[in-house]
Design a protein around this motif. Structure first.
Motif, PDB file in Angstrom:
ATOM      1  N   THR A 178       0.907  -1.275   0.072  1.00 15.49           N
ATOM      2  CA  THR A 178      -0.112   0.083  -0.131  1.00 15.49           C
ATOM      3  C   THR A 178       0.945   1.210  -0.027  1.00 15.49           C
ATOM      4  N   LEU A 179       1.891   1.100   0.825  1.00 13.96           N
ATOM      5  CA  LEU A 179       2.749   2.437   0.912  1.00 13.96           C
ATOM      6  C   LEU A 179       3.434   2.757  -0.215  1.00 13.96           C
ATOM      7  N   ILE A 180       4.026   1.592  -1.011  1.00 15.32           N
ATOM      8  CA  ILE A 180       4.735   1.755  -2.170  1.00 15.32           C
ATOM      9  C   ILE A 180       3.866   2.520  -3.294  1.00 15.32           C
ATOM     10  N   ARG A 181       2.658   1.970  -3.472  1.00 13.67           N
ATOM     11  CA  ARG A 181       1.614   2.258  -4.307  1.00 13.67           C
ATOM     12  C   ARG A 181       1.243   3.894  -4.147  1.00 13.67           C
ATOM     13  N   THR A 182       1.268   4.082  -2.789  1.00 16.27           N
ATOM     14  CA  THR A 182       0.833   5.664  -2.791  1.00 16.27           C
ATOM     15  C   THR A 182       1.988   6.632  -3.313  1.00 16.27           C
ATOM     16  N   VAL A 183       3.330   6.169  -3.558  1.00 16.72           N
ATOM     17  CA  VAL A 183       4.112   6.993  -3.997  1.00 16.72           C
ATOM     18  C   VAL A 183       3.941   7.404  -5.409  1.00 16.72           C
ATOM     19  N   ASN A 184       3.363   6.717  -6.354  1.00 17.65           N
ATOM     20  CA  ASN A 184       2.940   7.201  -7.674  1.00 17.65           C
ATOM     21  C   ASN A 184       1.399   7.100  -7.709  1.00 17.65           C
ATOM     22  N   LEU A 185       0.865   7.205  -6.688  1.00 16.15           N
ATOM     23  CA  LEU A 185      -0.618   7.461  -6.505  1.00 16.15           C
ATOM     24  C   LEU A 185      -1.533   6.246  -7.019  1.00 16.15           C
ATOM     25  N   LEU A 186      -0.912   5.199  -7.290  1.00 15.29           N
ATOM     26  CA  LEU A 186      -1.747   3.967  -7.578  1.00 15.29           C
ATOM     27  C   LEU A 186      -2.552   3.826  -6.661  1.00 15.29           C
ATOM     28  N   GLU A 187      -2.318   4.109  -5.365  1.00 21.71           N
ATOM     29  CA  GLU A 187      -3.407   4.033  -4.375  1.00 21.71           C
ATOM     30  C   GLU A 187      -3.272   5.518  -3.778  1.00 21.71           C
ATOM     31  N   ARG A 188      -4.515   6.080  -3.715  1.00 21.55           N
ATOM     32  CA  ARG A 188      -4.496   7.486  -3.364  1.00 21.55           C
ATOM     33  C   ARG A 188      -4.703   7.513  -1.927  1.00 21.55           C
ATOM     34  N   PRO A 189      -3.860   8.265  -1.045  1.00 22.97           N
ATOM     35  CA  PRO A 189      -3.830   8.176   0.425  1.00 22.97           C
ATOM     36  C   PRO A 189      -4.841   8.935   0.787  1.00 22.97           C
ATOM     37  N   ASP A 190      -5.603   8.703   1.929  1.00 19.14           N
ATOM     38  CA  ASP A 190      -6.841   9.489   2.379  1.00 19.14           C
ATOM     39  C   ASP A 190      -6.162  10.662   3.001  1.00 19.14           C
ATOM     40  N   GLU A 191      -5.170  10.842   3.629  1.00 19.37           N
ATOM     41  CA  GLU A 191      -4.576  11.827   4.025  1.00 19.37           C
ATOM     42  C   GLU A 191      -2.985  12.079   3.840  1.00 19.37           C
ATOM     43  N   GLY A 192      -2.311  13.109   3.931  1.00 18.79           N
ATOM     44  CA  GLY A 192      -1.029  13.357   3.781  1.00 18.79           C
ATOM     45  C   GLY A 192      -0.756  13.716   2.417  1.00 18.79           C
ATOM     46  N   GLN A 193       0.820  13.879   1.964  1.00 21.90           N
ATOM     47  CA  GLN A 193       1.168  14.553   0.684  1.00 21.90           C
ATOM     48  C   GLN A 193       2.256  13.626   0.167  1.00 21.90           C
ATOM     49  N   ILE A 230       5.337  14.299  -1.953  1.00 22.56           N
ATOM     50  CA  ILE A 230       5.924  15.496  -2.912  1.00 22.56           C
ATOM     51  C   ILE A 230       7.325  14.880  -3.540  1.00 22.56           C
ATOM     52  N   ILE A 231       7.265  15.139  -4.784  1.00 21.74           N
ATOM     53  CA  ILE A 231       8.418  14.701  -5.619  1.00 21.74           C
ATOM     54  C   ILE A 231       8.716  15.511  -6.501  1.00 21.74           C
ATOM     55  N   ASN A 232      10.269  15.995  -6.106  1.00 25.53           N
ATOM     56  CA  ASN A 232      10.834  17.109  -6.883  1.00 25.53           C
ATOM     57  C   ASN A 232       9.956  18.212  -6.870  1.00 25.53           C
ATOM     58  N   GLY A 233       9.447  18.587  -5.737  1.00 27.28           N
ATOM     59  CA  GLY A 233       8.758  19.719  -5.098  1.00 27.28           C
ATOM     60  C   GLY A 233       7.208  19.982  -5.733  1.00 27.28           C
ATOM     61  N   LYS A 234       6.836  18.647  -6.249  1.00 27.39           N
ATOM     62  CA  LYS A 234       5.317  18.769  -6.854  1.00 27.39           C
ATOM     63  C   LYS A 234       4.667  17.907  -5.780  1.00 27.39           C
ATOM     64  N   ASP A 235       3.549  18.510  -5.338  1.00 26.47           N
ATOM     65  CA  ASP A 235       2.700  17.441  -4.526  1.00 26.47           C
ATOM     66  C   ASP A 235       1.665  16.590  -5.521  1.00 26.47           C
ATOM     67  N   PHE A 236       1.884  15.521  -5.433  1.00 24.58           N
ATOM     68  CA  PHE A 236       1.306  14.604  -6.498  1.00 24.58           C
ATOM     69  C   PHE A 236      -0.400  14.474  -6.152  1.00 24.58           C
ATOM     70  N   THR A 237      -0.519  14.807  -4.772  1.00 24.29           N
ATOM     71  CA  THR A 237      -2.030  14.560  -4.411  1.00 24.29           C
ATOM     72  C   THR A 237      -2.651  15.866  -5.001  1.00 24.29           C
ATOM     73  N   GLN A 238      -2.191  16.911  -5.141  1.00 23.22           N
ATOM     74  CA  GLN A 238      -2.766  18.231  -5.849  1.00 23.22           C
ATOM     75  C   GLN A 238      -2.938  18.124  -7.434  1.00 23.22           C
ATOM     76  N   LEU A 239      -2.355  17.381  -8.009  1.00 28.22           N
ATOM     77  CA  LEU A 239      -2.004  17.365  -9.498  1.00 28.22           C
ATOM     78  C   LEU A 239      -3.447  16.854 -10.351  1.00 28.22           C
ATOM     79  N   SER A 240      -3.567  17.377 -11.557  1.00 25.13           N
ATOM     80  CA  SER A 240      -4.673  16.956 -12.150  1.00 25.13           C
ATOM     81  C   SER A 240      -4.321  15.537 -12.756  1.00 25.13           C
TER      82      SER A 240
END
Ligand SMILES: Nc1ncnc2c1ncn2[C@@H]1O[C@H](COP(=O)(O)OP(=O)(O)OP(=O)(O)O)[C@@H](O)[C@H]1O
Length: 342
Positions: A46-61, A63-73
């Motif tokens: 679950t944790l590794i899949r949240t890194v590329n958002l294959l699994e979207r976390p309920d909370e938290g961010q 951030i890869i190279n300054g970009k917050d993946f949870t906020q991307l379109s």
């Protein structure tokens, strides 16, 4: 470079909820090989899949190279994901495509020309040592070869990060070592950061320079390999590191006595730690305390300048001298157990 910040994830199934990740935070520097270790069900996948958002976390961010993946379109996310390769335990190759076509797939999706694809695929197959298998189908490959194809495919878009989800768990020990060696080469030659999950300490010891331990969805510890290995307090970490029980040599098992007796010497098992070396222990016993002793068995591993593992010593001094040795072990926080007398 990669910041996993306070990630939580709860799964819901038939009115039941299960918190698979609970406020997990972890930073990964560029060029690191980080291993996340934990028992089955700990939350690694679950944790590794949240890194590329294959699994979207309920909370938290994330951030890869300054970009917050949870906020991307979704379009932005798709672009960013191209720069993150992923490999899996069961390789996930397409059986109807040849090795060449499996590796070519991400390049086709990226609409590269035929010539560009041909050049790139052969470059990638060369990196993983499979140029001669380009026209074979996955079914005719060994597990290790299949994983090499998967690695080539994961590298197709020149990722800066490679996620490895139990990438060697389906492989035998020799093949495991060769795949880990390939991952290390890729990390060093191409400068790709690697995040891997595993339930095997051997995998961590072979390639990782940083480790995180996860249990019941929580991150228990993180640090360098030797910091984690020296962490003797945490029972979960101890189980991973210290699972080997030192078996006494057969000939000793036959004549070992539980209680001290005249003419018998204590057999002491020592657990090494990062603070003191085997050489120093033996030299102190011999030269400083003048205690004769015999090294019956040693299982020692080195990480950087630190040694870990176990020793079985027979202290052959007089009773008071042997007690002095035990005092010396205790003073230096060397865990010691008298296994018996022989
Ligand atoms: N999609 C899902 N729906 C419901 N529960 C899930 C889902 N994915 C994972 N879980 C549960 O979350 C927990 C953590 O699973 P996860 O696969 O992350 O663990 P793991 O450490 O990778 O284990 P393993 O090594 O066995 O693969 C498990 O109890 C699992 O059953």
């Amino acid at each position: 470079m990669i910041e996993i910040r306070n990630i939580s994830k709860t799964f819901y199934q038939k009115k039941q909820s299960f918190k698979a990740l609970d406020q997990v935070s972890l930073n990964i520097e560029k060029g690191d090989i980080v291993g996340i270790i934990g028992f089955s069900g700990a939350g690694k996948s679950t944790l590794i899949r949240t890194v590329n958002l294959l699994e979207r976390p309920d909370e938290g961010q994330i951030i890869i190279n300054g970009k917050d993946f949870t906020q991307l379109s979704s379009k932005q996310l798709a672009e960013e994901r191209k720069k993150i390769g992923m490999i899996f335990q069961h390789f996930n190759l397409l059986s109807s495509r040849t090795v060449f076509d499996n590796v070519a797939l991400p390049l086709e999706l990226d609409r590269l020309s035929k010539e560009q694809i041909h050049k790139k695929v052969y470059e990638l197959l060369k990196i993983v040592g499979l140029e001669d298998k380009a026209n074979d189908y996955p079914k005719s490959l060994s597990g290790g070869q299949k994983q090499r194809v998967a690695i080539a495919r994961a590298l197709a878009n020149d990722p800066h990060l490679l996620l490895c989800d139990e990438a060697t768990s389906a492989l035998d020990p020799v093949t495991t070592q060769s795949i880990l060696q390939l991952l290390r080469d890729i990390n060093q030659r191409l400068g790709i950061t690697i995040l891997l999950i595993t339930h095997e300490m051997e995998v961590i010891k072979t390639v990782c320079n940083h480790v995180a331990v996860i249990d019941h969805g929580k991150l228990l510890a993180k640090g360098t390999l030797s910091e984690i290995i020296s962490n003797r307090e945490n029972p979960v970490i101890r189980q991973f590191i210290n699972s080997d029980i030192m078996i006494l040599p057969q000939e000793l098992t036959r004549r070992i006595q539980k209680e001290p007796q005249d003419g018998l010497f204590p057999l002491v098992e020592l657990e090494l730690n990062a603070n003191i070396s085997v050489e120093e222990i033996l030299s102190t016993l011999h030269h400083q305390y003048n205690i004769p002793c015999k090294l019956l068995k040693a299982e020692v591993e080195y990480f950087g300048n630190s040694n870990f593992g176990k020793l079985l010593l027979q202290l052959q001094g007089k009773t008071e001298e042997n007690q002095q040795a035990i005092y010396y072990f205790n003073q230096n926080k060397i865990q010691n157990t008298v296994k018996g007398y022989a």
